[in-house]
Scaffold this motif. Structure first.
Motif, short mmCIF file in Angstrom:
data_model
loop_
_atom_site.label_atom_id
_atom_site.label_comp_id
_atom_site.label_asym_id
_atom_site.label_seq_id
_atom_site.Cartn_x
_atom_site.Cartn_y
_atom_site.Cartn_z
N MET A 23 11.64 2.99 43.46
CA MET A 23 10.86 3.39 42.29
C MET A 23 9.43 2.91 42.46
SD MET A 23 11.52 2.43 38.30
CE MET A 23 13.27 2.75 38.52
N ASP A 24 8.49 3.82 42.40
CA ASP A 24 7.08 3.49 42.59
C ASP A 24 6.54 2.75 41.36
OD1 ASP A 24 4.26 3.52 42.78
OD2 ASP A 24 4.29 5.36 43.97
N PRO A 25 6.03 1.53 41.54
CA PRO A 25 5.55 0.78 40.38
C PRO A 25 4.35 1.42 39.70
CG PRO A 25 5.04 -0.38 42.42
CD PRO A 25 5.97 0.73 42.78
N HIS A 26 3.55 2.20 40.45
CA HIS A 26 2.42 2.90 39.82
C HIS A 26 2.94 3.95 38.82
CE1 HIS A 26 -0.52 1.00 42.40
NE2 HIS A 26 0.19 1.33 43.45
N LEU A 27 3.99 4.65 39.21
CA LEU A 27 4.59 5.63 38.30
C LEU A 27 5.21 4.94 37.10
CD1 LEU A 27 6.37 8.00 40.86
CD2 LEU A 27 3.98 8.02 40.09
N LEU A 28 5.85 3.81 37.35
CA LEU A 28 6.48 3.06 36.26
C LEU A 28 5.43 2.58 35.26
CD1 LEU A 28 9.13 1.95 35.16
CD2 LEU A 28 8.75 -0.11 36.54
N ARG A 29 4.29 2.09 35.76
CA ARG A 29 3.23 1.62 34.87
C ARG A 29 2.67 2.77 34.03
NH1 ARG A 29 1.03 -3.31 35.20
NH2 ARG A 29 1.71 -3.58 37.37
N THR A 30 2.54 3.93 34.66
CA THR A 30 2.07 5.10 33.91
C THR A 30 3.06 5.46 32.81
OG1 THR A 30 0.91 5.98 35.84
CG2 THR A 30 1.42 7.52 34.08
N PHE A 31 4.34 5.44 33.13
CA PHE A 31 5.37 5.74 32.13
C PHE A 31 5.29 4.78 30.95
CE2 PHE A 31 9.68 4.42 30.75
CZ PHE A 31 9.97 5.51 29.95
N VAL A 32 5.19 3.49 31.23
CA VAL A 32 5.11 2.50 30.15
C VAL A 32 3.88 2.75 29.28
CG1 VAL A 32 4.77 0.05 29.66
CG2 VAL A 32 6.41 0.74 31.40
N THR A 33 2.75 3.06 29.91
CA THR A 33 1.53 3.30 29.15
C THR A 33 1.65 4.53 28.25
OG1 THR A 33 0.27 2.32 30.97
CG2 THR A 33 -0.97 3.58 29.35
N VAL A 34 2.23 5.62 28.77
CA VAL A 34 2.43 6.81 27.95
C VAL A 34 3.35 6.49 26.76
CG1 VAL A 34 3.37 9.16 27.88
CG2 VAL A 34 2.04 8.41 29.86
N ALA A 35 4.42 5.74 27.02
CA ALA A 35 5.35 5.39 25.95
C ALA A 35 4.65 4.53 24.90
CB ALA A 35 6.55 4.66 26.52
N GLU A 36 3.79 3.60 25.33
CA GLU A 36 3.07 2.75 24.38
C GLU A 36 2.06 3.55 23.57
OE1 GLU A 36 3.16 -1.49 26.85
OE2 GLU A 36 1.34 -0.26 26.84
N HIS A 90 13.83 -2.36 31.29
CA HIS A 90 13.68 -2.95 32.61
C HIS A 90 12.21 -3.04 33.03
CE1 HIS A 90 17.98 -2.84 33.59
NE2 HIS A 90 18.01 -1.67 32.99
N ALA A 91 11.39 -2.12 32.52
CA ALA A 91 10.04 -1.96 33.05
C ALA A 91 9.17 -3.19 32.82
CB ALA A 91 9.38 -0.73 32.41
N GLY A 92 9.24 -3.78 31.60
CA GLY A 92 8.39 -4.94 31.31
C GLY A 92 8.59 -6.07 32.29
N PRO A 93 9.84 -6.55 32.46
CA PRO A 93 10.06 -7.64 33.43
C PRO A 93 9.70 -7.26 34.86
CG PRO A 93 11.91 -7.46 31.90
CD PRO A 93 11.03 -6.28 31.65
N ILE A 94 9.94 -6.00 35.25
CA ILE A 94 9.61 -5.58 36.63
C ILE A 94 8.11 -5.66 36.86
CG2 ILE A 94 9.52 -3.59 38.19
CD1 ILE A 94 12.24 -2.73 37.00
N LEU A 95 7.34 -5.08 35.94
CA LEU A 95 5.89 -5.06 36.12
C LEU A 95 5.29 -6.47 36.01
CD1 LEU A 95 5.02 -1.83 34.09
CD2 LEU A 95 5.11 -2.11 36.58
N LEU A 96 5.85 -7.28 35.13
CA LEU A 96 5.38 -8.66 35.01
C LEU A 96 5.64 -9.42 36.30
CD1 LEU A 96 4.13 -10.81 33.17
CD2 LEU A 96 6.44 -11.35 32.37
N ARG A 97 6.80 -9.20 36.90
CA ARG A 97 7.14 -9.88 38.15
C ARG A 97 6.20 -9.45 39.27
NH1 ARG A 97 11.86 -12.67 39.66
NH2 ARG A 97 11.32 -13.82 41.56
#
Length: 293
Positions: free
Chosen positions: A1-14, A65-72
């Motif tokens: 899972m690409d963390p850049h894509l994950l960060r984009t997903f979290v931002t859209v959700a926020e 899962h996204a918050g802990p992954i990105l924080l790590r």
């Protein structure tokens, strides 16, 4: 899972909006849409509904899962950079509102020992302090919260942060002096307050979610929620009859009643957080704070 894509997903959700997320991230809206499409393709399921923009059931699960992954990931990046970077020119500190009381003496000592050190202090919510220390945004952080007398604060399982106990204080129920419970003998238990009118001020007072968990009850519900970080405002709300809150005894002003919280057994703790320290001034602040308790 690409963390850049994950960060984009979290931002859209926020943000609840593709265009707002694009503005925050510095991308085009088309790029944001492509990121979400690529992540959904990778996971094989839709993650966001488009009108309105809200997470699907699978998206909600991914957010957990996204918050802990990105924080790590942020913590790993910051930790590596600390090993190769020169000491910062400015000592960057962060503290949750009630934790700032522990700083004044320590900073005075450091100013005498390192008179040329520039210092900045950001006062913010507890979660922001933890995330900022993990990501390397802040050099040192002070965070407060409630815990049992023998336990440290439960801050995060996503990253390993160095923590040191700085101070502790007794907890009281703060309420107007005219409140029927203001003269409640030796103290109050949370069970006595199941039907009380509560103010939930999660970045200053003991968060109601934490109190519910400690009491093993879902009965403690807010009548008023305050998302700010100004203690004076919270105390004014309490004195005006908008609700009560659990606070450390030392911050409750004489115009309010402060009744001991007797059950469950909890205390207010302040802890120092940091990663690897290479700056002598930061080490001196950490040492001065660690010697307080």
């Amino acid at each position: 899972m690409d963390p850049h894509l994950l960060r984009t997903f979290v931002t859209v959700a926020e943000c609840g909006s593709f265009s707002a997320a694009a503005s925050r991230l510095g991308y085009t809206q088309s790029a944001v849409s492509q990121h979400i499409a690529a992540l959904e393709s990778d996971l094989g399921t839709p993650l966001l509904r488009r009108r309105p923009v809200v997470p699907t059931a699978a998206g909600e699960r991914l957010l957990e899962h996204a918050g802990p992954i990105l924080l790590r990931l942020d913590a790993a990046r910051a930790d590596v950079r600390r090993t190769v970077a020169d000491p910062p020119s400015t000592l960057t500190l962060a503290a949750s509102p009630l934790a700032t009381r522990s700083l004044a003496t320590a900073l005075a000592e450091v100013r005498r020992a390192y008179p040329g050190t520039e210092t900045s202090l950001t006062v913010c919510g507890r979660d922001q302090v933890v995330a900022g220390i993990a990501a390397g945004t802040f050099t040192l952080g002070l965070v407060d919260g409630i815990a049992t007398p023998t336990d440290p604060l439960n801050l995060t399982n996503a990253v390993q942060l160095r923590t040191t106990s700085v101070a502790h204080d007794a907890l009281v129920v703060a309420l107007p002096t005219t409140h029927p419970l203001a003269r409640s003998g030796p103290g109050l238990s949370l069970g006595d307050l199941a039907d009380a009118r509560w103010i939930d001020a999660p970045d200053i007072a003991a968060p109601l979610a934490t109190l519910r968990a400690a009491a093993g009850s879902d009965a403690l519900r807010p009548a008023f929620t305050y998302y700010g970080t100004d203690l004076h405002t919270l105390l004014t709300l309490i004195s005006s009859g908008h609700g009560l809150a659990v606070l450390p005894r030392s911050v409750v002003t004489p115009d309010l009643a402060a009744v001991s919280l007797t059950s469950p057994r909890l205390v207010h703790r302040t802890e120092l957080l940091h990663g690897h320290l290479s700056d002598p001034a930061a080490e001196a602040v950490a040492s001065a704070l660690s010697d307080r308790e």
